[in-house]
Design an enzyme around this catalytic site. Structure first.
Site, mmCIF file in Angstrom:
data_model
loop_
_atom_site.group_PDB
_atom_site.id
_atom_site.type_symbol
_atom_site.label_atom_id
_atom_site.label_comp_id
_atom_site.label_asym_id
_atom_site.label_seq_id
_atom_site.Cartn_x
_atom_site.Cartn_y
_atom_site.Cartn_z
ATOM 1 N N CYS A 182 1.639 11.336 -5.978
ATOM 2 C CA CYS A 182 2.128 12.415 -5.129
ATOM 3 C C CYS A 182 1.297 12.695 -3.878
ATOM 4 O O CYS A 182 1.809 12.645 -2.763
ATOM 5 C CB CYS A 182 2.282 13.682 -5.953
ATOM 6 N N HIS A 240 -0.118 20.088 -1.678
ATOM 7 C CA HIS A 240 -0.848 18.975 -2.291
ATOM 8 C C HIS A 240 -1.637 18.117 -1.311
ATOM 9 O O HIS A 240 -1.922 16.948 -1.581
ATOM 10 C CB HIS A 240 0.106 18.090 -3.107
ATOM 11 N N ASP A 289 8.747 11.846 -4.178
ATOM 12 C CA ASP A 289 7.449 11.387 -3.698
ATOM 13 C C ASP A 289 6.968 10.117 -4.391
ATOM 14 O O ASP A 289 6.081 9.435 -3.883
ATOM 15 C CB ASP A 289 6.388 12.488 -3.806
ATOM 16 N N ASN A 290 7.502 9.796 -5.552
ATOM 17 C CA ASN A 290 7.197 8.522 -6.231
ATOM 18 C C ASN A 290 8.195 8.357 -7.366
ATOM 19 O O ASN A 290 9.032 9.240 -7.610
ATOM 20 C CB ASN A 290 5.759 8.474 -6.753
#
Length: 623
Positions: free
Chosen positions: A162, A225, A371-372
């Site tokens: 992330c 993040h 994000d992944n």
């Protein structure tokens, strides 16, 4: 290619002839201003011929353009430009490894397109949406968004985790360039838990900062993040408003040695996860609905002040520990994870409805992605990557190939599927193209402006996408081919603890439990026909002998032009973490070697990087 270019030339000449005939007939009744505008439009029509191109090579493009006696200039080709001349890539200068492939830019986009980006946290898998094949069809709003817009089967995150993925998306630069990596150990993923002192560097330029040139209002709603210390917060990096958290909803913690994760409004803390209104009892919370309300309020405010905007909406309910509002609990056949996806889907529907009701829909590009890939280590508390190999933490398809949907009524063809391979790295240069802003010339971008692919789903620009795990280049994809330079699935110590990034998908010599260097004999796959990466292309085949040298040359050029950013995500003992340098974390033994070998000379990144003796992994495998 030569024959194809000549056919293009013939068709363009015919179009020019017809346009000139019409022009001559109407010229007698036109004012001088009309004549000047007509000439500008003629050039646009000639250059922006909508051919069903697949791969467009620069030599063929030059052949066609020079035969038309049209000059190539470095000025903008969009209608909001003061210059009406031709440009191929807006003002984007691609990295050297991209320089042989250029896309035609579109001849029309709205002058002040708003940009609304959805990035649901976290690890939403390629197979989690109905429009990507999830059999339960539990995402009606996202499925309808795909019907009204464009499906992107080949969307890639810039990292299989992330924090580095988000840093790359917002900067248009690989994590190894923007510093969102660790060199504590070779090839280890890293992120920003509370113990990490680093964050997004001051000298990195984010989408939110660059859009200021055209008076965009930028807001983030959800998970950030990119660092939790004051200098790393969103308002310090171009965002005008912020509601959400610096981290995922980890916890609960004891609030003595480790406090619970804070929730912010702008630069002020308004609460903490697991406390009062931000608690998650029995995985039940209306927090996604709170984030949805914040997003719709932001949109209404922009409708009132009539300003273009960039909205970065990042709910985190699909990350373990998953949660959902009470009304969705028990409704999904996929447990609480499925309920969390349904909750997010409802939020997407509400935001799209707000754009419609405020009259902003036709001037707003909306992107839905992740994000992944899905975290298969979470088992029933995680998602699905469909047929793709492995999951989060890996550079196999399931770790970095994620869902993508583009929605822009009246501009993007409805119910279309693009052939273009996209990367999150492409968002920044593409947004700048649409906004009529030049890309910064004092840094290397790893993405490309691909605005033309939004309106021409048949177009494919063949360029390399480099897939990193931490600071190690593992694979590269260009066109339909993917080349594995290294393989690594789950480390042995994690397998012993019951952690598996590739459950039920073991492949001998491919999903290796240790880092295996294949650079002398790389593994080649055709991932359009074989997205599961099951069938290696034989190294004795003509395809292998042709494609592999080309891809290795791209890797070489990439490495020669790569200057590492200072790592922000290194992990060391608590004493050093607490007293760490203001601009980052701590320096490891590997960092010292790389600082001496690479950064002082601003030279190249060695390929492959050596593994120092005694190096150990230090990142959290569950994240």
């Amino acid at each position: 290619m030569l024959k194809h270019a000549l056919r293009c030339q013939e068709k363009i000449e015919e179009r020019r002839r017809l346009e000139r005939e019409r022009f001559v007939e109407r010229a007698a009744t036109m004012s001088q201003e009309d004549l000047d505008e007509r000439r500008r439009i003629e050039i646009v029509i000639v250059v922006h011929w909508r051919a069903p191109l697949k791969y467009l090579h620069i030599q063929d493009l030059f052949l066609t353009l020079t035969s038309l006696f049209l000059p190539l200039t470095p000025s903008s080709f969009f209608p909001h430009s003061s210059s009406p001349s031709l440009l191929l890539l807006s003002s984007l200068t691609p990295p050297p490894s991209h320089s042989s492939f250029l896309p035609l830019t579109p001849s029309f986009f709205p002058h002040s397109c708003s940009l609304s980006l959805f990035l649901p946290l976290t690890q939403l898998g390629w197979g989690d949406l109905g429009c990507f094949g999830e059999p339960g069809h539990e995402t009606p709003n996202l499925d309808q968004m795909a019907v009204e817009g464009q499906l992107v089967p080949a969307m890639y995150a810039a990292a299989p985790l992330c924090s580095p993925s988000r840093a790359a998306l917002l900067t248009g630069r690989l994590p190894v360039r923007n510093g969102f990596y660790s060199d504590n150990d070779l090839g280890r993923n890293a992120y920003t838990p509370q113990e990490i002192m680093g964050g997004i560097a001051d000298d990195e330029l984010l989408i939110s900062e660059l859009l200021k040139e055209k008076d965009y209002v930028s807001g983030i709603v959800g998970k950030w993040h990119l660092g939790h210390r004051p200098q790393y917060l969103p308002l310090e990096h171009g965002f005008d408003s912020y509601f959400g958290s610096t981290n995922c909803h980890f916890g609960p913690y004891d609030n003595e040695k480790t406090p619970n994760i804070p929730v912010f409004r702008d630069d002020k803390m308004v609460g903490r996860y697991y406390e009062e209104e931000y608690a998650f009892p029995d995985h039940v919370s209306n927090y996604t609905q709170v984030l949805t309300a914040e997003a719709t309020a932001f949109i209404r405010a922009r409708a009132d002040d009539d300003k273009p905007f960039f909205l970065y909406w990042t709910p985190d309910s699909t990350h373990a520990k998953t949660y959902a509002a009470q009304e969705y609990v028990g409704r999904s056949g996929r447990g609480m994870y499925g309920s969390a996806v349904q909750d997010i889907d409802a939020g997407v529907g509400a935001i799209l409805d707000e754009l419609r009701s405020t009259g902003l829909a036709n001037n707003t590009l909306v992107i839905f992605t992740s994000d992944n890939g899905a975290a298969l280590v979470s088992k029933f508390d995680g998602g699905s990557n469909g047929p793709l190999l492995c999951g989060k933490q890996t550079t196999f398809e399931g770790g970095m190939r994620i869902p993508g949907i583009f929605w822009w009524p009246g501009t993007i063809p409805a119910n279309s599927v693009t052939d273009q391979v996209w990367s999150h790295l492409d968002f920044l240069p593409t947004f700048l193209e649409l906004a009529g802003i030049g890309v910064p010339q004092n840094r290397t971008l790893d993405g490309m402006g691909l605005s033309n692919a939004l309106v021409h789903p048949e177009l494919q620009v063949a360029r390399p996408i480099f897939l990193y795990r931490g600071n190690l280049l593992m694979a590269v994809r260009r066109g339909p081919y993917k080349l594995h330079l290294w393989t690594w699935s789950t480390p042995l110590d994690e397998l012993d603890d019951g952690i598996d990034y590739c459950p039920g998908q073991r492949q001998e010599g491919v999903t290796t439990e240790t880092q295996v260097n294949h650079t002398a004999n790389p593994l080649l796959y055709e991932v359009v026909a074989d997205p599961a990466e099951r069938y290696q292309i034989s190294n004795t085949s003509d395809t292998y002998k042709t494609v592999v040298p080309e891809l290795l040359e791209l890797v070489k050029q990439h490495q020669l032009n790569l200057v590492l950013g200072e790592p922000q995500l290194n992990w060391c003992d608590d004493a050093v973490m607490v007293s760490g340098r203001q601009h980052g974390g701590c320096i490891s033994s590997i960092s010292i070697g790389l600082l001496q070998a690479v950064r002082p000379s601003a030279a190249v990144c060695p390929f492959p990087l050596p593994i120092p003796s005694g190096a150990t992994g230090t990142t959290d495998p569950h994240h």
